[in-house]
Scaffold this motif. Structure first.
Motif, PDB file in Angstrom:
ATOM      1  N   ALA A 197       6.466   0.800  -2.612  1.00 11.32           N
ATOM      2  CA  ALA A 197       5.951   0.845  -3.977  1.00 11.32           C
ATOM      3  C   ALA A 197       4.926   1.964  -4.069  1.00 11.32           C
ATOM      4  CB  ALA A 197       5.320  -0.493  -4.371  1.00 11.32           C
ATOM      5  N   VAL A 198       4.919   2.666  -5.202  1.00  7.21           N
ATOM      6  CA  VAL A 198       3.993   3.772  -5.434  1.00  7.21           C
ATOM      7  C   VAL A 198       2.993   3.357  -6.505  1.00  7.21           C
ATOM      8  CG1 VAL A 198       3.757   6.195  -6.097  1.00  7.21           C
ATOM      9  CG2 VAL A 198       5.783   5.440  -4.821  1.00  7.21           C
ATOM     10  N   ASP A 199       1.709   3.496  -6.204  1.00  3.39           N
ATOM     11  CA  ASP A 199       0.648   3.121  -7.121  1.00  3.39           C
ATOM     12  C   ASP A 199       0.672   4.035  -8.353  1.00  3.39           C
ATOM     13  OD1 ASP A 199      -2.377   3.543  -8.067  1.00  3.39           O
ATOM     14  OD2 ASP A 199      -2.188   1.543  -7.174  1.00  3.39           O
ATOM     15  N   PRO A 200       0.583   3.473  -9.567  1.00  4.00           N
ATOM     16  CA  PRO A 200       0.673   4.307 -10.774  1.00  4.00           C
ATOM     17  C   PRO A 200      -0.521   5.225 -10.987  1.00  4.00           C
ATOM     18  CG  PRO A 200       0.102   2.049 -11.357  1.00  4.00           C
ATOM     19  CD  PRO A 200       0.434   2.045  -9.887  1.00  4.00           C
ATOM     20  N   GLY A 201      -1.649   4.902 -10.383  1.00  2.51           N
ATOM     21  CA  GLY A 201      -2.837   5.723 -10.576  1.00  2.51           C
ATOM     22  C   GLY A 201      -3.027   6.772  -9.502  1.00  2.51           C
ATOM     23  N   THR A 202      -2.951   6.347  -8.246  1.00  6.56           N
ATOM     24  CA  THR A 202      -3.244   7.252  -7.133  1.00  6.56           C
ATOM     25  C   THR A 202      -2.011   7.968  -6.593  1.00  6.56           C
ATOM     26  OG1 THR A 202      -2.908   5.517  -5.469  1.00  6.56           O
ATOM     27  CG2 THR A 202      -5.102   5.710  -6.458  1.00  6.56           C
ATOM     28  N   ALA A 203      -0.809   7.486  -6.935  1.00  2.00           N
ATOM     29  CA  ALA A 203       0.449   8.007  -6.390  1.00  2.00           C
ATOM     30  C   ALA A 203       0.572   7.765  -4.896  1.00  2.00           C
ATOM     31  CB  ALA A 203       0.622   9.495  -6.698  1.00  2.00           C
ATOM     32  N   ALA A 204      -0.240   6.856  -4.356  1.00  2.68           N
ATOM     33  CA  ALA A 204      -0.129   6.496  -2.941  1.00  2.68           C
ATOM     34  C   ALA A 204       1.047   5.535  -2.754  1.00  2.68           C
ATOM     35  CB  ALA A 204      -1.420   5.850  -2.455  1.00  2.68           C
ATOM     36  N   ARG A 205       1.758   5.722  -1.659  1.00  3.55           N
ATOM     37  CA  ARG A 205       2.916   4.876  -1.365  1.00  3.55           C
ATOM     38  C   ARG A 205       2.566   3.855  -0.297  1.00  3.55           C
ATOM     39  NH1 ARG A 205       8.252   7.835   0.876  1.00  3.55           N
ATOM     40  NH2 ARG A 205       6.800   8.242   2.583  1.00  3.55           N
ATOM     41  N   ARG A 206       2.965   2.608  -0.519  1.00  2.00           N
ATOM     42  CA  ARG A 206       2.763   1.569   0.493  1.00  2.00           C
ATOM     43  C   ARG A 206       4.110   0.948   0.845  1.00  2.00           C
ATOM     44  NH1 ARG A 206       3.154  -3.595  -1.537  1.00  2.00           N
ATOM     45  NH2 ARG A 206       3.086  -3.761  -3.821  1.00  2.00           N
ATOM     46  N   ARG A 207       4.255   0.613   2.098  1.00  2.00           N
ATOM     47  CA  ARG A 207       5.474  -0.043   2.547  1.00  2.00           C
ATOM     48  C   ARG A 207       5.451  -1.508   2.136  1.00  2.00           C
ATOM     49  NH1 ARG A 207       8.227   0.749   7.930  1.00  2.00           N
ATOM     50  NH2 ARG A 207       6.390   2.020   8.391  1.00  2.00           N
ATOM     51  N   ILE A 208       6.495  -1.961   1.464  1.00  2.00           N
ATOM     52  CA  ILE A 208       6.636  -3.381   1.149  1.00  2.00           C
ATOM     53  C   ILE A 208       7.218  -4.119   2.339  1.00  2.00           C
ATOM     54  CG2 ILE A 208       7.892  -5.047  -0.273  1.00  2.00           C
ATOM     55  CD1 ILE A 208       7.639  -3.108  -2.606  1.00  2.00           C
ATOM     56  N   GLY A 209       8.281  -3.580   2.921  1.00  2.00           N
ATOM     57  CA  GLY A 209       8.920  -4.220   4.066  1.00  2.00           C
ATOM     58  C   GLY A 209      10.056  -3.381   4.584  1.00  2.00           C
ATOM     59  N   SER A 210      10.539  -3.713   5.763  1.00  2.00           N
ATOM     60  CA  SER A 210      11.629  -2.992   6.409  1.00  2.00           C
ATOM     61  C   SER A 210      12.687  -3.991   6.856  1.00  2.00           C
ATOM     62  CB  SER A 210      11.116  -2.191   7.610  1.00  2.00           C
ATOM     63  OG  SER A 210      10.144  -1.244   7.195  1.00  2.00           O
ATOM     64  N   VAL A 211      13.942  -3.627   6.663  1.00  2.00           N
ATOM     65  CA  VAL A 211      15.058  -4.513   6.954  1.00  2.00           C
ATOM     66  C   VAL A 211      16.112  -3.730   7.724  1.00  2.00           C
ATOM     67  CG1 VAL A 211      16.879  -5.948   5.963  1.00  2.00           C
ATOM     68  CG2 VAL A 211      14.647  -5.826   4.852  1.00  2.00           C
ATOM     69  N   ARG A 212      16.696  -4.358   8.722  1.00  2.00           N
ATOM     70  CA  ARG A 212      17.725  -3.681   9.498  1.00  2.00           C
ATOM     71  C   ARG A 212      18.954  -3.419   8.635  1.00  2.00           C
ATOM     72  NH1 ARG A 212      20.261  -5.357  15.440  1.00  2.00           N
ATOM     73  NH2 ARG A 212      21.490  -3.438  15.687  1.00  2.00           N
ATOM     74  N   ALA A 213      19.496  -2.219   8.757  1.00  2.00           N
ATOM     75  CA  ALA A 213      20.700  -1.836   8.028  1.00  2.00           C
ATOM     76  C   ALA A 213      21.932  -2.139   8.879  1.00  2.00           C
ATOM     77  CB  ALA A 213      20.653  -0.353   7.684  1.00  2.00           C
ATOM     78  N   ARG A 214      23.007  -2.492   8.221  1.00  2.00           N
ATOM     79  CA  ARG A 214      24.274  -2.693   8.902  1.00  2.00           C
ATOM     80  C   ARG A 214      25.227  -1.602   8.460  1.00  2.00           C
ATOM     81  NH1 ARG A 214      25.016  -9.187   7.739  1.00  2.00           N
ATOM     82  NH2 ARG A 214      23.121  -9.886   8.820  1.00  2.00           N
ATOM     83  N   GLY A 215      25.807  -0.947   9.410  1.00  2.00           N
ATOM     84  CA  GLY A 215      26.729   0.144   9.062  1.00  2.00           C
ATOM     85  C   GLY A 215      26.210   1.502   9.498  1.00  2.00           C
ATOM     86  N   PRO A 216      25.100   2.037   8.948  1.00  2.00           N
ATOM     87  CA  PRO A 216      24.476   1.566   7.703  1.00  2.00           C
ATOM     88  C   PRO A 216      25.336   1.891   6.487  1.00  2.00           C
ATOM     89  CG  PRO A 216      23.453   3.608   8.395  1.00  2.00           C
ATOM     90  CD  PRO A 216      24.431   3.241   9.473  1.00  2.00           C
ATOM     91  N   GLY A 217      25.108   1.182   5.392  1.00  2.00           N
ATOM     92  CA  GLY A 217      25.869   1.432   4.187  1.00  2.00           C
ATOM     93  C   GLY A 217      25.179   2.432   3.282  1.00  2.00           C
ATOM     94  N   TYR A 218      25.977   3.054   2.420  1.00  2.00           N
ATOM     95  CA  TYR A 218      25.435   3.981   1.435  1.00  2.00           C
ATOM     96  C   TYR A 218      24.910   3.166   0.252  1.00  2.00           C
ATOM     97  CZ  TYR A 218      25.293   7.480  -2.280  1.00  2.00           C
ATOM     98  OH  TYR A 218      24.890   8.275  -3.321  1.00  2.00           O
ATOM     99  N   VAL A 219      23.608   3.270  -0.013  1.00  2.00           N
ATOM    100  CA  VAL A 219      22.959   2.528  -1.102  1.00  2.00           C
ATOM    101  C   VAL A 219      22.285   3.554  -2.007  1.00  2.00           C
ATOM    102  CG1 VAL A 219      21.366   0.687  -1.709  1.00  2.00           C
ATOM    103  CG2 VAL A 219      22.541   0.622   0.507  1.00  2.00           C
TER     104      VAL A 219
END
Length: 472
Positions: A197-219
């Motif tokens: 998620a990117v903060d609307p004021g500072t434009a800083a990005r924070r990680r919400i979470g990470s999930v293992r990809a299978r394939g991986p697939g094109y998303v």
């Protein structure tokens, strides 16, 4: 002399940039509409005497429609990037479906002591991070630009340590929080999707979470609700080996559809970053989501679904040249419902609109929330693309068509202070093949009656995505 067809006009390179050109307006644009529709897409397809092989590979060109007091002013400008500079020297860079020759690609590997940096040809979409206006593609390189002049300001980089090798060009702005939610893919022995998620004021990005990809697939896109982010991991698998070898022809060469895999719905909790559920449903492919929201116990997710990934190859010039878009399969607006916290979520799927459609949009105020209306490009007729408004409550649709007119992505803009969800206008750039030029169409969002036309001074190649930025 015969009139050029949609392929000849819609995929013809532009050789002129216009600056703040006032467009003639036929009809009336509401006085309350004030702001900029900024769109992105390819503007040039030839490099070094060779033509690109796929629509996705053209050089990025921004288009701006500045609307105020019933008038429209038009500006178009190529992004001045490393890919643009290479093209002016007659050199191709590695893009979605094409790249430099195998020998030149191998030499670049040797010079870089490994895979060279990805393209900065940000030709897919635009977004606003804080005070920064940014052009994006699926490569993790973003280009900042001036929203008034469209002049390139340079590469936009986040300052965090999040590693992405692919990144969505679609990011959803949550109207509750103002933050922009997106995701990317990191390759490796355990490929991962990183949701952020990117903060609307500072434009800083924070990680919400990470999930293992299978394939991986094109998303390509994702769904966002109040509490969840849903990634639809399609069976279009990315062959990492094909990406890493120096003789590959581009990213397209690494994609393989495996209809034995099924489609995985990856549900991530926005607060904890945990994987809440990942049910697998019968295989289908999707580029774009319409909207998503939550009821008391369910996630409701609407998207444009295809039976398989043949749409990707159908957008190659070899196919488009035969009859622009006629051979492309039609996507359908489907609704998925499931209970994310169930032990084994039962996913239901229902068709919400029987006609072909793509490039969907909803009013900004209802994103991530229950809603009634969706707007999209209508795609299932020869010789035209239309506009459709789908009433999801009454299961009805209103359509607009005109012979020889190819409507691109619509953007719905609500009238300030309006209570009704469909009170406002729909802005839709289009190609008028009879007039041999592009035109900005302005529709009443309630009835789809055409309010105004603003013809451009030239035919603009078919673009991808954009956003309307209201005047401050």
């Amino acid at each position: 002399m015969s009139t050029p067809n949609a392929y000849e006009l819609g995929f013809r390179s532009v050789d002129r940039e216009f600056v703040d050109r006032r467009l003639p307006v036929e009809g009336t644009i509401p006085d309350w509409l004030s702001g900029r529709l900024i769109r992105n897409g390819p503007g040039r397809f030839e490099v070094g005497g060779e033509r690109a092989t796929h629509w996705f590979d053209g050089l990025a060109m921004l288009r701006k429609y500045a609307v105020a007091d019933g008038a429209v002013r038009y500006t178009n400008r190529f992004l001045r990037t490393e890919a643009y500079d290479a093209a002016t020297r007659g050199e191709r860079t590695a893009e979605f479906a094409s790249g430099p020759s195998p020998v030149r690609r191998a030499l670049r590997w040797l010079r870089a002591l490994g895979p060279p940096e990805s393209t900065d040809n940000a030709n897919v979409n635009v977004v606003r991070f804080g005070d920064h206006y940014v052009a994006q593609t699926e490569a993790p390189r973003r280009i900042a630009f001036d929203p008034d002049t469209l002049a390139t300001r340079g590469e936009f980089r986040f300052t965090d340590d999040l590693t992405l090798h692919l990144s969505t060009a679609h990011a959803t702005v949550d109207p509750r929080t103002g933050e922009t939610v997106g995701f990317g893919l990191q390759f490796g022995r355990r490929a991962q999707y990183h949701v952020y998620a990117v903060d609307p004021g500072t434009a800083a990005r924070r990680r919400i979470g990470s999930v293992r990809a299978r394939g991986p697939g094109y998303v390509h896109d994702c769904a966002v609700t109040r509490d969840y982010v849903v990634l639809v991991e399609t069976p279009l698998r990315i062959d990492l080996w094909r990406i890493l070898v120096p003789w590959g022809d581009g990213f397209l060469d690494a994609l393989h559809y495996d209809d034995d895999r099924g489609t995985r719905l990856v549900v991530v909790d926005r607060e904890t970053g945990d994987l809440v559920a990942d049910p697998v449903v019968p295989p289908f492919f999707t580029f774009h989501h319409v909207n998503a929201y939550q009821t008391d116990d369910e996630v409701v997710m609407d998207l444009v679904a295809f039976e398989d990934a043949s749409i990707v190859d159908a957008l190659a010039f070899e196919t488009l040249a035969e009859d622009a878009f006629a051979a492309a399969p039609d996507g359908r607006l489907d609704r998925f419902r499931f209970e994310p916290t169930a032990t084994d979520p039962d996913v239901t799927r229902a068709r919400r609109y029987d006609g072909g459609c793509e490039l969907p949009t909803v009013p900004r105020s209802v994103r991530t929330r229950p809603y009634r209306y969706a707007y999209a490009q209508a795609t299932d007729r020869r010789g035209a693309n239309g506009l459709v408004k789908v009433d999801l409550e009454r299961e009805m649709a209103t359509e607009w068509w005109a012979r020889g007119v190819y409507v691109e992505e619509p953007r719905m803009v609500q009238r300030p202070g309006a209570d009704a969800e469909d009170a406002g206008v729909v802005l839709a750039p289009a190609l008028d093949t009879d007039a041999e030029r592009s035109v900005l169409l302005v529709f009443d969002a309630e009835t789809l009656s055409l309010l105004a036309r603003a013809p451009l001074p030239h035919a603009v190649p078919f673009g991808f995505h954009g956003r309307f930025f209201a005047a401050d």
